[in-house]
Enzyme design. Structure first.
Site, PDB file in Angstrom:
ATOM      1  N   SER A 121       0.835  -1.201   0.000  1.00  0.00           N
ATOM      2  CA  SER A 121       0.000   0.000   0.000  1.00  0.00           C
ATOM      3  C   SER A 121       0.865   1.244   0.000  1.00  0.00           C
ATOM      4  CB  SER A 121      -0.849   0.055   1.272  1.00  0.00           C
ATOM      5  OG  SER A 121      -1.583  -1.106   1.445  1.00  0.00           O
ATOM      6  N   HIS A 142      -1.522  -2.936  -6.965  1.00  0.00           N
ATOM      7  CA  HIS A 142      -2.189  -2.602  -5.706  1.00  0.00           C
ATOM      8  C   HIS A 142      -3.705  -2.736  -5.830  1.00  0.00           C
ATOM      9  CE1 HIS A 142      -3.151   0.579  -2.443  1.00  0.00           C
ATOM     10  NE2 HIS A 142      -3.038  -0.615  -1.911  1.00  0.00           N
ATOM     11  N   GLU A 154      -4.110  -0.110  -8.756  1.00  0.00           N
ATOM     12  CA  GLU A 154      -3.033   0.822  -9.096  1.00  0.00           C
ATOM     13  C   GLU A 154      -1.839  -0.017  -9.567  1.00  0.00           C
ATOM     14  OE1 GLU A 154      -3.770   4.595  -6.052  1.00  0.00           O
ATOM     15  OE2 GLU A 154      -2.520   2.949  -5.347  1.00  0.00           O
ATOM     16  N   ASN A 192      -3.890   5.950  -1.358  1.00  0.00           N
ATOM     17  CA  ASN A 192      -3.501   5.996   0.054  1.00  0.00           C
ATOM     18  C   ASN A 192      -2.915   7.340   0.469  1.00  0.00           C
ATOM     19  OD1 ASN A 192      -4.237   3.727   1.636  1.00  0.00           O
ATOM     20  ND2 ASN A 192      -3.009   2.477   0.243  1.00  0.00           N
TER      21      ASN A 192
HETATM   22  N1  LIG Z   1      -5.803  -4.600   4.262  1.00  0.00           N
HETATM   23  C1  LIG Z   1      -6.034  -3.808   3.231  1.00  0.00           C
HETATM   24  O1  LIG Z   1      -7.107  -3.193   3.129  1.00  0.00           O
HETATM   25  C2  LIG Z   1      -5.006  -3.647   2.147  1.00  0.00           C
HETATM   26  C3  LIG Z   1      -5.391  -3.047   0.935  1.00  0.00           C
HETATM   27  C4  LIG Z   1      -4.460  -2.963  -0.103  1.00  0.00           C
HETATM   28  C5  LIG Z   1      -3.165  -3.428   0.088  1.00  0.00           C
HETATM   29  N2  LIG Z   1      -2.811  -3.991   1.285  1.00  0.00           N
HETATM   30  C6  LIG Z   1      -1.437  -4.504   1.415  1.00  0.00           C
HETATM   31  O2  LIG Z   1      -1.494  -5.901   1.237  1.00  0.00           O
HETATM   32  C7  LIG Z   1      -0.480  -6.535   2.051  1.00  0.00           C
HETATM   33  C8  LIG Z   1      -1.158  -7.550   2.972  1.00  0.00           C
HETATM   34  O3  LIG Z   1      -2.117  -6.903   3.758  1.00  0.00           O
HETATM   35  P1  LIG Z   1      -3.282  -7.737   4.495  1.00  0.00           P
HETATM   36  O4  LIG Z   1      -4.242  -6.742   5.017  1.00  0.00           O
HETATM   37  O5  LIG Z   1      -3.743  -8.831   3.637  1.00  0.00           O
HETATM   38  O6  LIG Z   1      -2.454  -8.348   5.732  1.00  0.00           O
HETATM   39  P2  LIG Z   1      -2.879  -9.519   6.741  1.00  0.00           P
HETATM   40  O7  LIG Z   1      -2.274  -9.176   8.044  1.00  0.00           O
HETATM   41  O8  LIG Z   1      -4.367  -9.756   6.691  1.00  0.00           O
HETATM   42  O9  LIG Z   1      -2.187 -10.819   6.105  1.00  0.00           O
HETATM   43  C9  LIG Z   1      -0.797 -10.920   5.919  1.00  0.00           C
HETATM   44  C10 LIG Z   1      -0.483 -12.405   5.763  1.00  0.00           C
HETATM   45  O10 LIG Z   1       0.899 -12.535   5.360  1.00  0.00           O
HETATM   46  C11 LIG Z   1       1.435 -13.679   6.021  1.00  0.00           C
HETATM   47  N3  LIG Z   1       2.884 -13.544   6.014  1.00  0.00           N
HETATM   48  C12 LIG Z   1       3.644 -12.703   6.748  1.00  0.00           C
HETATM   49  N4  LIG Z   1       4.941 -12.822   6.403  1.00  0.00           N
HETATM   50  C13 LIG Z   1       5.005 -13.770   5.416  1.00  0.00           C
HETATM   51  C14 LIG Z   1       6.049 -14.320   4.624  1.00  0.00           C
HETATM   52  N5  LIG Z   1       7.320 -13.931   4.784  1.00  0.00           N
HETATM   53  N6  LIG Z   1       5.737 -15.253   3.702  1.00  0.00           N
HETATM   54  C15 LIG Z   1       4.454 -15.668   3.518  1.00  0.00           C
HETATM   55  N7  LIG Z   1       3.409 -15.166   4.243  1.00  0.00           N
HETATM   56  C16 LIG Z   1       3.688 -14.226   5.175  1.00  0.00           C
HETATM   57  C17 LIG Z   1       0.774 -13.675   7.392  1.00  0.00           C
HETATM   58  O11 LIG Z   1       0.802 -14.958   7.977  1.00  0.00           O
HETATM   59  C18 LIG Z   1      -0.651 -13.207   7.046  1.00  0.00           C
HETATM   60  O12 LIG Z   1      -1.488 -14.311   6.791  1.00  0.00           O
HETATM   61  C19 LIG Z   1       0.255  -5.406   2.764  1.00  0.00           C
HETATM   62  O13 LIG Z   1       1.380  -5.059   2.017  1.00  0.00           O
HETATM   63  C20 LIG Z   1      -0.780  -4.277   2.747  1.00  0.00           C
HETATM   64  O14 LIG Z   1      -0.193  -3.005   2.816  1.00  0.00           O
HETATM   65  C21 LIG Z   1      -3.707  -4.122   2.315  1.00  0.00           C
END
Ligand SMILES: NC(=O)c1ccc[n+]([C@@H]2O[C@H](COP(=O)([O-])OP(=O)(O)OC[C@H]3O[C@@H](n4cnc5c(N)ncnc54)[C@H](O)[C@@H]3O)[C@@H](O)[C@H]2O)c1
Length: 286
Positions: A121, A142, A154, A192
């Site tokens: 993000s 993204h 994005e 963002n």
């Molecule tokens: N939550 C949102 O609304 C949103 C929206 C757009 C982008 N993002 C981005 O997406 C990414 C994930 O966000 P999320 O909300 O899904 O997070 P989350 O906390 O729901 O999930 C992250 C997952 O990654 C796993 N993980 C951590 N380290 C790891 C590794 N080295 N190898 C494999 N798996 C691993 C964890 O076990 C977890 O299941 C981030 O970069 C975030 O900025 C999030």
């Protein structure tokens, strides 16, 4: 198929975003390998995808065959050696070192032709690129939450990203029936960056006792926002939202107006992360 060099997509991370992105890719007909270090997250992802697809089926957005195909297109694994494909879409924790480590491991397994797309993000695509083995192969892809529903993607072109890969990922997003927008690599990209004050001013109002969480959300919803800022932060995950705020604030030289909020930090320290932990600014049924 628009993207005839991509057959298998490795989706890393099976949390909020990874599970939704895997669903999008599997529904578009790709073979998907969903990888997470945490096996319980893989189980949860499979359950939430089945529930989400069931809703699509009930609403007539997909047919029975597509439902079955999407489910059978996904293979879940916590073994990185099984992550073999042509494209990675990474959605693990919002941490540069973790993403770099993962990409370099995946290059070792798949070779230099692997395309690596980060769903970050807010982390600079150029900064990640500078620490990975094949910087031209990295692009930002993204998605927005919930990925199966939100159309915008994005596509972030870093200064090292191959223009052909930017085009390929844009075409792929279109093929997945998304609406891609090509963005430059700058803090928070477009959405963002613009959204930061929405969250931060809302928390500032509440923190200084000028309004309640419920009031702020109700007022914003009443003027047409789909969700007030507190409900939206709960949906995103307070840890993710706080990391994004911190990265954008630091990358812009720490302007006072974008300083991350202490009420959010306090919640995170108590493990209250929003919908994913069933409690954040609000409480959700167990
Ligand atoms: N939550 C949102 O609304 C949103 C929206 C757009 C982008 N993002 C981005 O997406 C990414 C994930 O966000 P999320 O909300 O899904 O997070 P989350 O906390 O729901 O999930 C992250 C997952 O990654 C796993 N993980 C951590 N380290 C790891 C590794 N080295 N190898 C494999 N798996 C691993 C964890 O076990 C977890 O299941 C981030 O970069 C975030 O900025 C999030």
């Amino acid at each position: 198929m628009a993207n005839n060099t991509i057959h298998t997509i490795i989706v890393c991370g099976a949390g909020t975003m990874g599970s939704g992105i895997a669903q999008v890719a599997a529904t578009a007909g790709f073979k998907v390998i969903q990888f997470d270090l945490n096996e319980s997250m893989l189980v949860r992802a499979a359950e939430s995808m089945a529930k989400s697809l069931q809703k699509f089926l009930e609403k007539g957005k997909i047919g029975t065959e597509a439902f079955k195909d999407a489910i059978s297109n996904i293979h879940y694994t916590s073994d990185i050696n099984e992550c073999k494909g042509e494209l990675v879409i990474e959605a693990i924790i919002e941490n540069k070192e973790a993403k770099v480590g993962l990409f370099n491991q995946l290059f070792t397994i798949n070779g230099p032709q692997l395309i690596v797309a980060s769903n970050t993000s807010s982390i600079s695509i150029d900064l990640i690129a500078e620490s990975i083995a094949y910087p031209v192969q990295l692009v930002g892809m993204h998605f927005f939450n919930p990925a199966p529903i939100m159309k915008l993607v994005e596509v972030i072109k870093g200064k090292y990203t191959s223009p052909a890969i930017v085009q390929q990922i844009t075409d792929l997003a279109l093929f997945m029936q998304k609406a891609p927008v090509i963005c430059k690599d700058s803090p928070g990209f477009i959405v963002n960056r613009v959204a930061r004050p929405y969250y931060l001013e809302a928390m500032h109002l509440v923190q200084t006792g000028k309004a309640t969480i419920e009031q702020v959300d109700a007022v914003l919803a009443s003027i047409g926002f789909k969700m007030g800022p507190f409900k939206l932060m709960d949906l995103i995950g307070l840890d993710i939202n706080y990391s994004v705020s911190t990265i954008v604030w630091e990358d812009l030289g720490k302007p006072l107006r974008l300083k991350p909020a202490s009420i959010q930090k306090d919640k995170i320290e108590q493990g209250l992360l929003g919908v994913k932990t069933k409690i954040g600014f609000y409480q959700y049924e167990k």
